[in-house]
Design an enzyme around this catalytic site. Structure first.
Site, short mmCIF file in Angstrom:
data_model
loop_
_atom_site.label_atom_id
_atom_site.label_comp_id
_atom_site.label_asym_id
_atom_site.label_seq_id
_atom_site.Cartn_x
_atom_site.Cartn_y
_atom_site.Cartn_z
N SER A 100 0.79 -1.23 0.00
CA SER A 100 0.00 0.00 0.00
C SER A 100 0.81 1.27 0.00
O SER A 100 0.23 2.37 -0.05
CB SER A 100 -0.97 0.00 1.19
OG SER A 100 -2.06 -0.86 0.92
N SER A 200 -10.01 1.35 3.11
CA SER A 200 -10.63 0.49 2.11
C SER A 200 -9.84 0.58 0.81
O SER A 200 -9.68 1.66 0.24
CB SER A 200 -12.08 0.90 1.85
OG SER A 200 -12.62 0.17 0.76
#
Length: 387
Positions: A100, A200
């Site tokens: 991420s 999310s």
């Protein structure tokens, strides 16, 4: 990209001990400290001790780090075993799947488009992708670009439903972005847009689709041109379609599937499951360079960088953590903040970032550790920046 946080197993420890013995027999050092601007390696310091503890006490196969001090010098560290099957050592500053951390790259591209007047931060996503987001409790006409980048949209996470919630059978499976989005659209909204915060991956999946729609070019090409090539990240890339192997020397990454289950070598994978949320491959040193360049204003105009650093509480990520637009701030024990993101990909977990005064540190372990070990990883970053 988020991945399940599995528990250590006796099987993993047996594999680690076996590989450690094989490495010692081959005469390979299990720890290394390599200052890039010094002719002789100093004695192991606090960072090396932290990495050694991650291997010996927390049971990760390997740990590797790059630390940039106020003097601008990079120091690289390794500990553990780079390949459990062969006992090979850990490549210094080897490539890793950055997970991420990709979101920070994605957010930079979107904010560059904002600076160019092609995207409005407070415009609805429907302005650019009409009709894309329609579901149970969510509507793209009511979700802004800012809310996507800050995880305040309420969109459910596509990673929470089959087949993305079981990594083993999809290791080499290709996914179209729209196929991933369908997993999110099958769920209920987490909350009304702007009324809460929840991490999310779907938010950055949609951001990637936004980049493609506005630029008319593949997302991977845009992030390469606008970020990777712009600041000379020579060991960082966005994987091409169908590309599953890492391009340069790297430690192997391992997926733990549960108690008493063998570790699965997850170094090779089809990163399309992560796409604009977590597909980038990099090194600890390149990630330090990226976050340092970002804070120094080399990637965004001052107005957009200020927006990126406007944060909301994100305590689910740790005490005192706040989330901006693809960028997290975390307090340091020595005062001040470290700005970065961190990342998880099956087989790798990374923590780190840069500070206002030019320090930077990134540390990666080659499995997805449990909560305690992740805390130790975060503490190691603090040690590297505060020593």
């Amino acid at each position: 990209m988020n991945a399940p946080a599995p528990h250590r197993t006796t099987r993993r420890l047996r594999l680690l001990r076996h590989a450690t013995a094989a490495t010692a027999a081959a005469g390979i050092a299990l720890t290394a400290f390599t200052p890039t601007a010094a002719s002789a390696a100093p004695r192991p310091d606090a960072v090396q001790q932290r990495l050694d503890a991650l291997v010996k006490q927390d049971g990760v196969p390997a740990a590797l780090a790059t630390v940039k001090g106020r003097d601008g010098r990079n120091r690289t560290y390794t500990a553990g075993v780079g390949d459990l099957a062969t006992g090979a050592g850990v490549p210094v500053d080897g490539q890793i799947r950055a997970g991420s951390n990709t979101k920070a790259f994605t957010a930079v591209v979107v904010l560059q488009l904002v600076a160019e007047g092609k995207v409005g931060l407070d415009a609805s996503i429907d302005t650019y992708l009409p009709g894309l987001l329609r579901g149970d409790g969510f509507d793209g006409r009511n979700i802004t670009v800012r809310q996507l980048l800050q995880h305040t949209s309420g969109l459910p996470d596509y990673m929470d439903v089959p087949p993305l919630n079981d990594f083993v059978p999809i290791q080499y499976r290709y996914f179209e972005p729209r196929e991933l989005l369908d997993g999110a659209l099958s769920q209920k909204a987490l909350f009304a847009p702007g009324t809460g915060w929840m991490y999310s991956n779907t938010n950055y999946l949609v951001a990637g689709l936004l980049v493609q729609k506005v630029t008319g070019r593949p997302f991977g090409e845009e992030v390469t041109k606008r970020v990777i090539d712009r600041i000379g990240l020579r060991h960082t890339y966005f994987p091409a379609t169908g590309e599953t192997a890492l391009r340069e020397p790297h430690p192997h990454g391992y997926l733990n599937t549960g108690p008493d289950a063998p570790l699965i070598d997850y170094t090779g994978m089809d990163a399309s499951m992560a796409w604009s949320t977590g597909a980038i491959v990099s090194t600890n040193t390149d990630l330090n360079t990226f976050y340092s360049a970002l804070l120094a204003g080399r990637l965004l105009p001052a107005a957009q960088l200020a927006q990126m650093r406007t944060t909301v509480p994100a305590e689910l990520l740790g005490p005192g953590v706040r989330y901006g637009l693809g960028l997290q701030s975390r307090p340091l024990t020595c005062g001040g903040l470290v700005w970065g993101h961190g990342g998880t990909s099956p087989g790798y977990r990374t923590r780190g970032g840069a500070t206002e005064d030019g320090r930077a540190a990134t540390i990666t372990v080659t499995t997805v550790p449990d909560g305690t070990a992740t805390e130790h990883l975060t503490d190691a970053v603090d040690t590297a920046l505060c020593r």
